[in-house]
Design a protein around this motif. Structure first.
Motif, PDB file in Angstrom:
ATOM      1  N   LYS A  62       0.851  -1.188   0.000  1.00  0.00           N
ATOM      2  CA  LYS A  62       0.000   0.000   0.000  1.00  0.00           C
ATOM      3  C   LYS A  62       0.888   1.238   0.000  1.00  0.00           C
ATOM      4  O   LYS A  62       1.873   1.302   0.727  1.00  0.00           O
ATOM      5  CB  LYS A  62      -0.922   0.000   1.219  1.00  0.00           C
ATOM      6  N   PHE A  63       0.527   2.205  -0.817  1.00  0.00           N
ATOM      7  CA  PHE A  63       1.371   3.389  -1.008  1.00  0.00           C
ATOM      8  C   PHE A  63       0.522   4.643  -0.908  1.00  0.00           C
ATOM      9  O   PHE A  63      -0.615   4.679  -1.384  1.00  0.00           O
ATOM     10  CB  PHE A  63       2.043   3.319  -2.384  1.00  0.00           C
ATOM     11  N   ASP A  64       1.068   5.656  -0.255  1.00  0.00           N
ATOM     12  CA  ASP A  64       0.400   6.951  -0.218  1.00  0.00           C
ATOM     13  C   ASP A  64       1.466   8.046  -0.266  1.00  0.00           C
ATOM     14  O   ASP A  64       2.634   7.799   0.037  1.00  0.00           O
ATOM     15  CB  ASP A  64      -0.453   7.113   1.036  1.00  0.00           C
ATOM     16  N   ARG A  65       1.021   9.219  -0.644  1.00  0.00           N
ATOM     17  CA  ARG A  65       1.948  10.335  -0.811  1.00  0.00           C
ATOM     18  C   ARG A  65       1.378  11.591  -0.170  1.00  0.00           C
ATOM     19  O   ARG A  65       0.175  11.848  -0.267  1.00  0.00           O
ATOM     20  CB  ARG A  65       2.197  10.587  -2.307  1.00  0.00           C
ATOM     21  N   VAL A  66       2.249  12.334   0.490  1.00  0.00           N
ATOM     22  CA  VAL A  66       1.868  13.634   1.036  1.00  0.00           C
ATOM     23  C   VAL A  66       2.811  14.674   0.437  1.00  0.00           C
ATOM     24  O   VAL A  66       4.031  14.539   0.556  1.00  0.00           O
ATOM     25  CB  VAL A  66       1.966  13.672   2.574  1.00  0.00           C
ATOM     26  N   GLN A  67       2.240  15.668  -0.204  1.00  0.00           N
ATOM     27  CA  GLN A  67       3.039  16.781  -0.711  1.00  0.00           C
ATOM     28  C   GLN A  67       3.127  17.820   0.395  1.00  0.00           C
ATOM     29  O   GLN A  67       2.140  18.475   0.737  1.00  0.00           O
ATOM     30  CB  GLN A  67       2.396  17.384  -1.959  1.00  0.00           C
ATOM     31  N   PHE A  68       4.293  17.950   1.012  1.00  0.00           N
ATOM     32  CA  PHE A  68       4.448  18.860   2.138  1.00  0.00           C
ATOM     33  C   PHE A  68       4.532  20.300   1.643  1.00  0.00           C
ATOM     34  O   PHE A  68       5.317  20.616   0.752  1.00  0.00           O
ATOM     35  CB  PHE A  68       5.693  18.486   2.947  1.00  0.00           C
ATOM     36  N   THR A  69       3.704  21.152   2.242  1.00  0.00           N
ATOM     37  CA  THR A  69       3.643  22.572   1.907  1.00  0.00           C
ATOM     38  C   THR A  69       3.565  23.369   3.207  1.00  0.00           C
ATOM     39  O   THR A  69       3.246  22.813   4.264  1.00  0.00           O
ATOM     40  CB  THR A  69       2.399  22.878   1.048  1.00  0.00           C
ATOM     41  N   PRO A  70       3.830  24.669   3.161  1.00  0.00           N
ATOM     42  CA  PRO A  70       3.802  25.467   4.394  1.00  0.00           C
ATOM     43  C   PRO A  70       2.460  25.462   5.113  1.00  0.00           C
ATOM     44  O   PRO A  70       2.407  25.645   6.336  1.00  0.00           O
ATOM     45  CB  PRO A  70       4.168  26.876   3.906  1.00  0.00           C
ATOM     46  N   LEU A 102       5.080   5.427   2.693  1.00  0.00           N
ATOM     47  CA  LEU A 102       4.639   6.818   2.653  1.00  0.00           C
ATOM     48  C   LEU A 102       5.720   7.669   2.015  1.00  0.00           C
ATOM     49  O   LEU A 102       6.860   7.703   2.487  1.00  0.00           O
ATOM     50  CB  LEU A 102       4.358   7.330   4.067  1.00  0.00           C
ATOM     51  N   LEU A 103       5.359   8.338   0.946  1.00  0.00           N
ATOM     52  CA  LEU A 103       6.267   9.290   0.313  1.00  0.00           C
ATOM     53  C   LEU A 103       5.967  10.672   0.885  1.00  0.00           C
ATOM     54  O   LEU A 103       4.901  11.248   0.639  1.00  0.00           O
ATOM     55  CB  LEU A 103       6.080   9.291  -1.208  1.00  0.00           C
ATOM     56  N   ALA A 104       6.887  11.175   1.686  1.00  0.00           N
ATOM     57  CA  ALA A 104       6.771  12.522   2.252  1.00  0.00           C
ATOM     58  C   ALA A 104       7.568  13.447   1.344  1.00  0.00           C
ATOM     59  O   ALA A 104       8.763  13.661   1.536  1.00  0.00           O
ATOM     60  CB  ALA A 104       7.307  12.553   3.684  1.00  0.00           C
ATOM     61  N   ASP A 105       6.896  13.973   0.343  1.00  0.00           N
ATOM     62  CA  ASP A 105       7.582  14.714  -0.712  1.00  0.00           C
ATOM     63  C   ASP A 105       7.867  16.151  -0.287  1.00  0.00           C
ATOM     64  O   ASP A 105       6.978  16.862   0.187  1.00  0.00           O
ATOM     65  CB  ASP A 105       6.727  14.706  -1.984  1.00  0.00           C
ATOM     66  N   GLU A 106       9.132  16.553  -0.452  1.00  0.00           N
ATOM     67  CA  GLU A 106       9.597  17.889  -0.063  1.00  0.00           C
ATOM     68  C   GLU A 106       9.229  18.196   1.388  1.00  0.00           C
ATOM     69  O   GLU A 106       8.629  19.215   1.706  1.00  0.00           O
ATOM     70  CB  GLU A 106       9.019  18.949  -1.016  1.00  0.00           C
ATOM     71  N   ILE A 107       9.632  17.291   2.280  1.00  0.00           N
ATOM     72  CA  ILE A 107       9.244  17.365   3.685  1.00  0.00           C
ATOM     73  C   ILE A 107       9.667  18.666   4.341  1.00  0.00           C
ATOM     74  O   ILE A 107       8.989  19.162   5.253  1.00  0.00           O
ATOM     75  CB  ILE A 107       9.820  16.146   4.454  1.00  0.00           C
ATOM     76  N   ASN A 108      10.767  19.254   3.889  1.00  0.00           N
ATOM     77  CA  ASN A 108      11.238  20.466   4.552  1.00  0.00           C
ATOM     78  C   ASN A 108      10.574  21.751   4.032  1.00  0.00           C
ATOM     79  O   ASN A 108      10.998  22.850   4.364  1.00  0.00           O
ATOM     80  CB  ASN A 108      12.769  20.589   4.491  1.00  0.00           C
ATOM     81  N   PRO A 112       7.914  23.168  11.043  1.00  0.00           N
ATOM     82  CA  PRO A 112       8.399  22.180  12.019  1.00  0.00           C
ATOM     83  C   PRO A 112       7.269  21.469  12.763  1.00  0.00           C
ATOM     84  O   PRO A 112       7.390  20.296  13.093  1.00  0.00           O
ATOM     85  CB  PRO A 112       9.257  23.025  12.966  1.00  0.00           C
ATOM     86  N   ARG A 113       6.181  22.174  13.038  1.00  0.00           N
ATOM     87  CA  ARG A 113       5.044  21.550  13.735  1.00  0.00           C
ATOM     88  C   ARG A 113       4.473  20.387  12.921  1.00  0.00           C
ATOM     89  O   ARG A 113       4.150  19.328  13.461  1.00  0.00           O
ATOM     90  CB  ARG A 113       3.963  22.607  13.989  1.00  0.00           C
ATOM     91  N   THR A 114       4.349  20.577  11.623  1.00  0.00           N
ATOM     92  CA  THR A 114       3.819  19.513  10.772  1.00  0.00           C
ATOM     93  C   THR A 114       4.859  18.416  10.567  1.00  0.00           C
ATOM     94  O   THR A 114       4.519  17.229  10.554  1.00  0.00           O
ATOM     95  CB  THR A 114       3.370  20.088   9.422  1.00  0.00           C
ATOM     96  N   THR A 151      17.596  26.293  -0.327  1.00  0.00           N
ATOM     97  CA  THR A 151      16.525  26.573  -1.274  1.00  0.00           C
ATOM     98  C   THR A 151      15.457  27.447  -0.621  1.00  0.00           C
ATOM     99  O   THR A 151      15.085  27.236   0.528  1.00  0.00           O
ATOM    100  CB  THR A 151      15.885  25.249  -1.757  1.00  0.00           C
ATOM    101  N   ILE A 152      14.931  28.404  -1.353  1.00  0.00           N
ATOM    102  CA  ILE A 152      13.933  29.329  -0.824  1.00  0.00           C
ATOM    103  C   ILE A 152      12.676  28.573  -0.400  1.00  0.00           C
ATOM    104  O   ILE A 152      12.191  27.691  -1.102  1.00  0.00           O
ATOM    105  CB  ILE A 152      13.570  30.391  -1.883  1.00  0.00           C
ATOM    106  N   GLY A 153      12.151  28.924   0.784  1.00  0.00           N
ATOM    107  CA  GLY A 153      10.904  28.328   1.262  1.00  0.00           C
ATOM    108  C   GLY A 153      11.076  27.032   2.004  1.00  0.00           C
ATOM    109  O   GLY A 153      10.097  26.295   2.190  1.00  0.00           O
ATOM    110  N   CYS A 154      12.281  26.716   2.464  1.00  0.00           N
ATOM    111  CA  CYS A 154      12.529  25.462   3.173  1.00  0.00           C
ATOM    112  C   CYS A 154      12.755  25.713   4.661  1.00  0.00           C
ATOM    113  O   CYS A 154      13.337  26.718   5.060  1.00  0.00           O
ATOM    114  CB  CYS A 154      13.745  24.739   2.589  1.00  0.00           C
TER     115      CYS A 154
END
Length: 309
Positions: A62-70, A102-108, A112-114, A151-154
């Motif tokens: 089983k696979f799922d993905r989360v696109q990490f955003t601010p 779980l693919l935590a894409d662009e986690i940074n 920090p709370r998330t 990188t900007i926004g990390c």
């Protein structure tokens, strides 16, 4: 061994998509066998997400993905309880973390709370929401990708979060010939969409059990402990969790090399990806790598028949 067959099938499948990333793939497979989580880091466009997807599709889990955003919230990862009017009671809606891979894409890119919402599930294989603890299914494997902190926004990952990753792997760039191969392979096809699973979740559980049976000679155990102890002399040391990660990755890498015992080369191959991100202090990546290299060159390694129990 069954584990060798599983690993070789996955490696061959991933190679249908990835060009020139054999060593990166092997380190990733060692982490899977060790039951740890992996952080893939490099600049955008180097294939981090493609590699994670190729591995997930190969494993038939089983696979799922989360696109990490601010603006991502912790509940977007773990799930939340909501009031179900039909049942007149609170109902828990599972988040994407309730999966095998779980693919935590662009986690940074998340706050920090998330980011911290993954701490419990990565360390203990469970999620606690509203005072109730729910166990995650085995295997549970997080593949996180991140861009360099410049990188900007990390948001830099805190030390506690980094320590949950058994390995931090850098993708690296392609050579001229590899980049040409990539163009030739992708010009009329989409290999990622075509690959099929080559093993099951049950196979991965068996693989992880086999990893813990890989023999590590007493002298090699002493060698790994000596390396870790040396990192602590300058107050930049690796944690006890890091010591166990070092052991498991060495065992996993031995399996990838089709051996039932660890040799010194296994330890040296995994040392940088296991130890560097655990070094505390104002060091850049090159300085951390140099420090680990110096340790590998300076700590004495005994000579033995490593296969003897």
């Amino acid at each position: 061994m069954l584990s060798e067959n599983i690993l070789s099938r996955i490696e061959e499948n991933v190679a249908k998509v990835m060009i020139g990333k054999k060593e990166v793939t092997r380190l990733l497979l060692a982490a899977v066998a060790a039951g740890g989580h992996v952080l893939l880091e490099d600049v955008p466009g180097t294939g981090k997400t493609v590699l994670a997807k190729a591995l997930a599709k190969s494993m038939g889990c089983k696979f799922d993905r989360v696109q990490f955003t601010p603006d991502l919230l912790p509940s977007d990862v773990t799930g939340l309880s909501f009031f179900n009017q039909e049942k007149a009671a609170f109902t828990f809606k599972q988040g994407p973390v309730f999966t095998n891979i779980l693919l935590a894409d662009e986690i940074n890119r998340a706050t920090p709370r998330t980011q911290s919402s993954l701490l419990e599930c990565m360390a203990e294989g469970q999620v606690t929401v509203d005072g109730e603890t729910r166990m995650l299914e085995v295997p549970f494997f997080v593949i996180a990708t991140q861009n360099p902190v410049e990188t900007i926004g990390c948001f830099p990952l805190p030390e506690a979060q980094l320590d949950r990753f058994i390995a931090k792997i850098h993708m690296g760039s392609l050579t001229t010939s590899e980049e040409r191969q990539m163009i030739d392979r992708f010009i009329n096809a989409e290999p990622l969409a075509e690959i099929e699973p080559v093993c099951s979740a049950e196979d991965i559980r068996a693989l992880q059990d086999a990893c813990r049976q890989v023999y590590v000679h007493a002298d090699l155990r002493e060698y790994m402990v000596a390396l870790v102890q040396e990192t602590r002399k300058n107050n930049v040391g690796v944690s006890p969790r890091g010591t166990l990660a070092f052991l498991r990755m060495a065992q996993g890498y031995a399996l990838v090399q089709e051996r039932e015992f660890v040799v010194p080369e296994d330890i040296k191959e995994v040392a940088h990806c296991v130890l560097c991100h655990r070094l505390i202090g104002e060091f850049d990546e090159a300085q951390k790598a140099a420090l680990v290299t110096n340790l590998l060159n300076s700590v004495e390694l005994p000579t033995e028949d490593w296969s003897k129990r």
